[in-house]
Design a protein around this motif. Sequence first.
Motif, mmCIF file in Angstrom:
data_model
loop_
_atom_site.group_PDB
_atom_site.id
_atom_site.type_symbol
_atom_site.label_atom_id
_atom_site.label_comp_id
_atom_site.label_asym_id
_atom_site.label_seq_id
_atom_site.Cartn_x
_atom_site.Cartn_y
_atom_site.Cartn_z
ATOM 1 N N ILE A 1 8.921 -19.669 21.145
ATOM 2 C CA ILE A 1 8.572 -18.271 20.916
ATOM 3 C C ILE A 1 7.136 -18.071 21.388
ATOM 4 O O ILE A 1 6.233 -18.797 20.993
ATOM 5 C CB ILE A 1 8.725 -17.904 19.429
ATOM 6 N N LEU A 2 6.961 -17.082 22.250
ATOM 7 C CA LEU A 2 5.650 -16.772 22.816
ATOM 8 C C LEU A 2 5.128 -15.462 22.228
ATOM 9 O O LEU A 2 5.914 -14.596 21.840
ATOM 10 C CB LEU A 2 5.758 -16.621 24.335
ATOM 11 N N PRO A 3 3.809 -15.277 22.183
ATOM 12 C CA PRO A 3 3.268 -13.986 21.762
ATOM 13 C C PRO A 3 3.646 -12.914 22.790
ATOM 14 O O PRO A 3 3.674 -13.182 23.995
ATOM 15 C CB PRO A 3 1.754 -14.191 21.762
ATOM 16 N N ILE A 4 3.922 -11.712 22.309
ATOM 17 C CA ILE A 4 4.254 -10.615 23.207
ATOM 18 C C ILE A 4 2.979 -9.870 23.597
ATOM 19 O O ILE A 4 2.180 -9.489 22.747
ATOM 20 C CB ILE A 4 5.293 -9.673 22.570
ATOM 21 N N THR A 5 2.814 -9.696 24.893
ATOM 22 C CA THR A 5 1.667 -8.996 25.467
ATOM 23 C C THR A 5 1.797 -7.501 25.170
ATOM 24 O O THR A 5 2.881 -6.934 25.279
ATOM 25 C CB THR A 5 1.625 -9.232 26.988
#
Length: 190
Positions: free
Chosen positions: A6-10
């Motif tokens: 899971i990546l941070p959303i820009t």
Amino acid sequence: MSEGRILPITRWGEPVMHEVTEPVTSFDEELHQLVADMFATMEAAEGVGLAGTQVGRNLSIFVYDCPDENQVRRRGVVCNPVTVVPEGRDRNMESAEEGCLSFPGAYQPLARPDKATCTGQDEHGNPVTVVGTGLLARCLQHETDHCNGTVFGDKLSSRVRRKLDEQHAELVKLYPDDWPVTPKLKRHEL
């Protein structure tokens, strides 16, 4: 390929969100990992589509997991998307609430054609064509817009855009800076 992270959303306002993306030219393991990460991120954020720009990558790619007008769930990857919509008599506009994971919590109505055809390549470089109706048509247009440096707020009238901005300002505190890595807060947690 390993499991997706899971990546941070820009968020809107970051330069990558407002620039035309670079074409995908390498359909390698790095791209496959990005695809897995994007699916994991989209699922954690409870979205139906996610573009490369939304995870900080200036690449012309999006993933989707979205129902069409018949509630048939469609899932896939499109690299280098080109989306066309009907013109003239064949064009039927549908106004519906639209939101964006990169501007969390805010939704406003936006009219878009109710059918869209998106062509591109899958994560292996094979040609793909996705014909979308209903929510899937909206998703294909929205995600292709991201690849072209456009956010859906750019398509709203100034009055509706102000409403969207007000909603977002009220709800953004529920979304940590690294959301969805850190889950959304509940109102009672504030």
